[in-house]
Write a protein that holds these residues in place. Structure first.
Motif, short mmCIF file in Angstrom:
data_model
loop_
_atom_site.label_atom_id
_atom_site.label_comp_id
_atom_site.label_asym_id
_atom_site.label_seq_id
_atom_site.Cartn_x
_atom_site.Cartn_y
_atom_site.Cartn_z
N LEU A 1 -7.42 3.62 1.98
CA LEU A 1 -6.28 2.75 2.30
C LEU A 1 -5.23 3.50 3.11
O LEU A 1 -4.60 2.93 4.01
CB LEU A 1 -5.67 2.18 1.03
N ILE B 1 0.84 -1.20 0.00
CA ILE B 1 0.00 0.00 0.00
C ILE B 1 0.87 1.25 0.00
O ILE B 1 0.60 2.21 -0.73
CB ILE B 1 -0.95 0.00 1.22
N LEU C 1 -4.32 -6.33 -4.15
CA LEU C 1 -4.37 -5.95 -2.75
C LEU C 1 -5.59 -6.54 -2.04
O LEU C 1 -5.54 -6.81 -0.84
CB LEU C 1 -4.38 -4.42 -2.62
N ILE D 1 -4.08 1.76 6.69
CA ILE D 1 -2.94 1.02 6.14
C ILE D 1 -2.47 -0.12 7.05
O ILE D 1 -1.92 -1.11 6.57
CB ILE D 1 -1.77 2.00 5.84
#
Length: 202
Positions: free
Chosen positions: A153, A68, A117, A157
């Protein structure tokens, strides 16, 4: 798309079940594999295909925090804002929303990265599914919703998936569907999640 899972080694030897947490048998399996293949023991699992794996006495955690960070760095968002949800409630995106992007390459790259992801971040699966429907002809509106996912995100995170050691082996699946909810073609939208005990696996 390749589905990634966390597996437990299960072998049958003389009517005994040997699981992946038996250190003596793990050493035996490694030795047998080294007899047949050129391999190196890298020790306990830490990273695999960009996925970080950590463990304690309660279980295992998997995350893609560095992935990320790299994605946010490549995108170079102009501000540091975060949002509470990856997509606004009841958004109905259509092909004709907004102006076409002059170069859709960045949009396609970001959507592809978010698909990868979603392996460890199922909370973005729905918006990524919706936004991936427009990769052939994305617009400014679609791109703004994509940036919202990135802002989400950034604020979340450190979230990760947890697989408890004490989890049962009971398989449970939940599913739901809308009825003709797509505004452009009236198709239905379905979704599912599969748990092995308390662990989300698909």
């Amino acid at each position: 798309m390749i589905q990634h899972c966390l597996f437990t080694l299960l072998l049958y030897v003389d009517d005994m079940i040997i699981t992946g947490d038996d250190p003596e048998y793990i050493a035996f399996v490694k030795a047998r594999l080294r007899d047949q293949f050129l391999m190196t023991d890298l020790g306990p699992l830490r990273y695999f295909l960009g996925i970080k794996v950590s463990s304690n006495s309660d279980g295992f955690y998997i995350s893609q925090e560095k992935y990320i960070q790299d994605l946010l760095a490549r995108t170079a968002l102009g501000d540091e804002r975060t949002v509470e949800t990856p997509m606004e409630l009841n958004v109905k995106l259509q092909l004709t929303d907004g102006d076409p992007l002059s170069d859709p390459t960045s949009y396609r790259h970001l959507v592809g990265s978010l698909v990868c992801l979603a392996v460890t971040r199922p909370d973005i699966s729905y918006p990524v599914h919706i936004l991936s429907r427009f990769v052939s002809a994305p617009t400014t509106v679609h791109y703004s919703h994509l940036l919202r996912v990135l802002c989400y995100l950034r604020g979340t995170i450190t979230r990760r998936l947890f697989f408890p050691r004490s989890s049962s082996l009971q398989l449970q699946c939940y599913s739901d569907a809308t009825w003709a909810s797509d505004p452009s073609d009236r198709r239905s939208l379905s979704a599912y999640c599969v748990f092995l005990g308390g662990s989300l696996i698909a």
